[in-house]
Design a protein around this motif. Structure first.
Motif, PDB file in Angstrom:
ATOM      1  N   LEU A  25       0.843  -1.185   0.000  1.00 36.92           N
ATOM      2  CA  LEU A  25       0.000   0.000   0.000  1.00 36.92           C
ATOM      3  C   LEU A  25       0.883   1.242   0.000  1.00 36.92           C
ATOM      4  CD1 LEU A  25      -2.524  -1.091   2.792  1.00 36.92           C
ATOM      5  CD2 LEU A  25      -2.754  -1.392   0.312  1.00 36.92           C
ATOM      6  N   LYS A  26       0.529   2.202  -0.823  1.00 36.18           N
ATOM      7  CA  LYS A  26       1.287   3.453  -0.916  1.00 36.18           C
ATOM      8  C   LYS A  26       0.830   4.398   0.194  1.00 36.18           C
ATOM      9  CE  LYS A  26       1.967   7.268  -4.123  1.00 36.18           C
ATOM     10  NZ  LYS A  26       1.549   7.826  -5.410  1.00 36.18           N
ATOM     11  N   LEU A  27       1.791   5.077   0.827  1.00 31.34           N
ATOM     12  CA  LEU A  27       1.452   6.054   1.840  1.00 31.34           C
ATOM     13  C   LEU A  27       2.487   7.158   1.870  1.00 31.34           C
ATOM     14  CD1 LEU A  27       2.021   4.542   5.400  1.00 31.34           C
ATOM     15  CD2 LEU A  27       2.922   3.544   3.357  1.00 31.34           C
ATOM     16  N   GLU A  28       2.265   8.160   2.687  1.00 32.97           N
ATOM     17  CA  GLU A  28       3.150   9.321   2.778  1.00 32.97           C
ATOM     18  C   GLU A  28       4.199   9.117   3.862  1.00 32.97           C
ATOM     19  OE1 GLU A  28       3.148  12.029   0.802  1.00 32.97           O
ATOM     20  OE2 GLU A  28       1.515  11.137  -0.361  1.00 32.97           O
ATOM     21  N   LYS A  29       5.320   9.792   3.708  1.00 33.50           N
ATOM     22  CA  LYS A  29       6.408   9.739   4.683  1.00 33.50           C
ATOM     23  C   LYS A  29       5.906  10.119   6.075  1.00 33.50           C
ATOM     24  CE  LYS A  29      10.938  11.838   5.553  1.00 33.50           C
ATOM     25  NZ  LYS A  29      11.964  12.732   4.972  1.00 33.50           N
ATOM     26  N   GLN A  30       5.059  11.136   6.160  1.00 35.51           N
ATOM     27  CA  GLN A  30       4.548  11.580   7.452  1.00 35.51           C
ATOM     28  C   GLN A  30       3.681  10.503   8.100  1.00 35.51           C
ATOM     29  OE1 GLN A  30       4.391  13.312   4.621  1.00 35.51           O
ATOM     30  NE2 GLN A  30       5.545  15.185   4.997  1.00 35.51           N
ATOM     31  N   GLN A  31       2.966   9.730   7.296  1.00 33.04           N
ATOM     32  CA  GLN A  31       2.167   8.632   7.841  1.00 33.04           C
ATOM     33  C   GLN A  31       3.074   7.546   8.414  1.00 33.04           C
ATOM     34  OE1 GLN A  31      -0.068   8.185   4.109  1.00 33.04           O
ATOM     35  NE2 GLN A  31      -1.949   8.211   5.342  1.00 33.04           N
ATOM     36  N   VAL A  32       4.177   7.263   7.726  1.00 29.26           N
ATOM     37  CA  VAL A  32       5.135   6.270   8.214  1.00 29.26           C
ATOM     38  C   VAL A  32       5.695   6.720   9.558  1.00 29.26           C
ATOM     39  CG1 VAL A  32       7.367   5.168   7.769  1.00 29.26           C
ATOM     40  CG2 VAL A  32       5.748   5.494   5.890  1.00 29.26           C
ATOM     41  N   ALA A  33       6.142   7.971   9.635  1.00 31.46           N
ATOM     42  CA  ALA A  33       6.740   8.488  10.870  1.00 31.46           C
ATOM     43  C   ALA A  33       5.731   8.490  12.014  1.00 31.46           C
ATOM     44  CB  ALA A  33       7.284   9.895  10.631  1.00 31.46           C
ATOM     45  N   ALA A  34       4.511   8.933  11.745  1.00 32.73           N
ATOM     46  CA  ALA A  34       3.492   9.000  12.795  1.00 32.73           C
ATOM     47  C   ALA A  34       3.107   7.598  13.279  1.00 32.73           C
ATOM     48  CB  ALA A  34       2.270   9.744  12.282  1.00 32.73           C
ATOM     49  N   LEU A  35       2.968   6.667  12.351  1.00 25.78           N
ATOM     50  CA  LEU A  35       2.620   5.298  12.726  1.00 25.78           C
ATOM     51  C   LEU A  35       3.705   4.687  13.598  1.00 25.78           C
ATOM     52  CD1 LEU A  35       0.734   2.857  12.529  1.00 25.78           C
ATOM     53  CD2 LEU A  35       1.830   2.286  10.333  1.00 25.78           C
ATOM     54  N   ALA A  36       4.960   4.894  13.233  1.00 26.83           N
ATOM     55  CA  ALA A  36       6.076   4.351  14.018  1.00 26.83           C
ATOM     56  C   ALA A  36       6.094   4.934  15.426  1.00 26.83           C
ATOM     57  CB  ALA A  36       7.399   4.621  13.313  1.00 26.83           C
ATOM     58  N   GLU A  37       5.922   6.228  15.547  1.00 23.85           N
ATOM     59  CA  GLU A  37       5.959   6.860  16.864  1.00 23.85           C
ATOM     60  C   GLU A  37       4.790   6.413  17.725  1.00 23.85           C
ATOM     61  OE1 GLU A  37       8.649   8.359  18.059  1.00 23.85           O
ATOM     62  OE2 GLU A  37       9.404   7.781  16.085  1.00 23.85           O
ATOM     63  N   TYR A  38       3.616   6.298  17.120  1.00 24.83           N
ATOM     64  CA  TYR A  38       2.454   5.860  17.883  1.00 24.83           C
ATOM     65  C   TYR A  38       2.629   4.420  18.362  1.00 24.83           C
ATOM     66  CZ  TYR A  38      -2.281   5.271  19.477  1.00 24.83           C
ATOM     67  OH  TYR A  38      -3.374   5.031  20.260  1.00 24.83           O
ATOM     68  N   LEU A  39       3.072   3.544  17.463  1.00 25.27           N
ATOM     69  CA  LEU A  39       3.284   2.146  17.841  1.00 25.27           C
ATOM     70  C   LEU A  39       4.340   2.017  18.925  1.00 25.27           C
ATOM     71  CD1 LEU A  39       3.084   0.328  14.388  1.00 25.27           C
ATOM     72  CD2 LEU A  39       1.427   0.225  16.264  1.00 25.27           C
ATOM     73  N   ASP A  40       5.381   2.827  18.845  1.00 27.12           N
ATOM     74  CA  ASP A  40       6.417   2.811  19.879  1.00 27.12           C
ATOM     75  C   ASP A  40       5.813   3.185  21.233  1.00 27.12           C
ATOM     76  OD1 ASP A  40       9.197   2.574  20.755  1.00 27.12           O
ATOM     77  OD2 ASP A  40       9.130   4.759  20.982  1.00 27.12           O
ATOM     78  N   GLY A  41       4.966   4.206  21.247  1.00 25.75           N
ATOM     79  CA  GLY A  41       4.309   4.616  22.489  1.00 25.75           C
ATOM     80  C   GLY A  41       3.391   3.538  23.046  1.00 25.75           C
ATOM     81  N   VAL A  42       2.637   2.884  22.176  1.00 22.98           N
ATOM     82  CA  VAL A  42       1.746   1.815  22.615  1.00 22.98           C
ATOM     83  C   VAL A  42       2.550   0.661  23.201  1.00 22.98           C
ATOM     84  CG1 VAL A  42       0.100   0.059  21.834  1.00 22.98           C
ATOM     85  CG2 VAL A  42      -0.126   2.409  21.040  1.00 22.98           C
ATOM     86  N   MET A  43       3.652   0.310  22.557  1.00 24.33           N
ATOM     87  CA  MET A  43       4.491  -0.775  23.073  1.00 24.33           C
ATOM     88  C   MET A  43       5.001  -0.443  24.472  1.00 24.33           C
ATOM     89  SD  MET A  43       4.644  -3.517  21.319  1.00 24.33           S
ATOM     90  CE  MET A  43       6.087  -4.291  22.012  1.00 24.33           C
ATOM     91  N   ARG A  44       5.319   0.799  24.715  1.00 26.31           N
ATOM     92  CA  ARG A  44       5.794   1.198  26.052  1.00 26.31           C
ATOM     93  C   ARG A  44       4.678   1.086  27.090  1.00 26.31           C
ATOM     94  NH1 ARG A  44      10.763   2.757  25.521  1.00 26.31           N
ATOM     95  NH2 ARG A  44      11.513   3.538  23.532  1.00 26.31           N
ATOM     96  N   GLU A  45       3.428   1.242  26.653  1.00 21.98           N
ATOM     97  CA  GLU A  45       2.295   1.121  27.577  1.00 21.98           C
ATOM     98  C   GLU A  45       1.922  -0.325  27.865  1.00 21.98           C
ATOM     99  OE1 GLU A  45      -1.158   3.390  26.547  1.00 21.98           O
ATOM    100  OE2 GLU A  45       0.042   5.155  26.039  1.00 21.98           O
ATOM    101  N   ILE A  46       1.977  -1.191  26.867  1.00 19.93           N
ATOM    102  CA  ILE A  46       1.486  -2.564  27.050  1.00 19.93           C
ATOM    103  C   ILE A  46       2.571  -3.554  27.417  1.00 19.93           C
ATOM    104  CG2 ILE A  46      -0.441  -2.197  25.471  1.00 19.93           C
ATOM    105  CD1 ILE A  46       1.074  -3.935  23.408  1.00 19.93           C
ATOM    106  N   SER A  47       3.827  -3.161  27.332  1.00 19.65           N
ATOM    107  CA  SER A  47       4.920  -4.091  27.593  1.00 19.65           C
ATOM    108  C   SER A  47       5.669  -3.686  28.856  1.00 19.65           C
ATOM    109  CB  SER A  47       5.878  -4.114  26.403  1.00 19.65           C
ATOM    110  OG  SER A  47       6.928  -5.010  26.648  1.00 19.65           O
ATOM    111  N   ASP A  48       5.992  -4.672  29.670  1.00 21.51           N
ATOM    112  CA  ASP A  48       6.772  -4.399  30.869  1.00 21.51           C
ATOM    113  C   ASP A  48       8.180  -3.940  30.504  1.00 21.51           C
ATOM    114  OD1 ASP A  48       4.646  -5.147  32.452  1.00 21.51           O
ATOM    115  OD2 ASP A  48       5.313  -7.231  32.588  1.00 21.51           O
TER     116      ASP A  48
END
Length: 163
Positions: A39-62
């Motif tokens: 799927l084609k997407l924008e650079k800003q979408q890639v960056a935002a998705l990565a940062e959000y997922l990183d934050g979620v991982m910090r919340e759900i993982s010990d």
């Protein structure tokens, strides 16, 4: 109408770009045996998705740092976009211990069809690998202007805001 996808137990989940800095096209790619979706997407979408997922991982993982990313996972060729991503949603299924990435097709305003969607369920390890890969792909582009953050021109020396 574009095809929709709903994939679980992914064998391949990554992000990448083709082309030279300033002309790159970004792709989200997921696959299971017999199916590969790009799927084609924008650079800003890639960056935002990565940062959000990183934050979620910090919340759900010990201890999110305990999951070490494996070797860099690139795009599988040939890369042919099924459609362009408009919206991206993220969820977490605690019973399956999977992150859900849902992408919706970007349609023209006058397009009468319903947008296609793609749902990818990924493991914690795939999230960590995706975040590391996304940061590498985003950083490989043109450097940002120190004043406005927009990409500098191709030789890295000028931005319109510097006038």
């Amino acid at each position: 109408m574009s095809p929709s996808y709903d994939l679980f137990d992914l064998e391949h989940f990554t992000v990448g770009a083709t082309g030279s800095p300033g002309q790159r096209v970004f792709y989200l790619q997921a696959g299971v045996t017999g199916t590969l979706v790009s799927l084609k997407l924008e650079k800003q979408q890639v960056a935002a998705l990565a940062e959000y997922l990183d934050g979620v991982m910090r919340e759900i993982s010990d201890d999110p740092e305990a999951i070490v990313p494996e070797a860099d996972i690139g795009l599988i060729e040939p890369v042919e976009a099924e459609w362009t991503v408009g919206d991206i949603g993220i969820g977490y299924d605690p019973e399956a211990d999977r992150m859900l990435i849902m992408a919706t097709e970007l349609l023209a305003q006058d397009h009468p069809d319903d947008p296609a969607s793609a749902r990818f369920r990924i493991t914690r390890a795939q999230v960590v690998r995706f975040v590391a890969r996304a940061r590498q792909v985003v950083a490989a582009g043109r450097p940002p202007c120190r004043y406005c953050g927009a990409p500098l021109n191709d030789d890295g020396s000028w931005c319109p805001c510097s006038n």
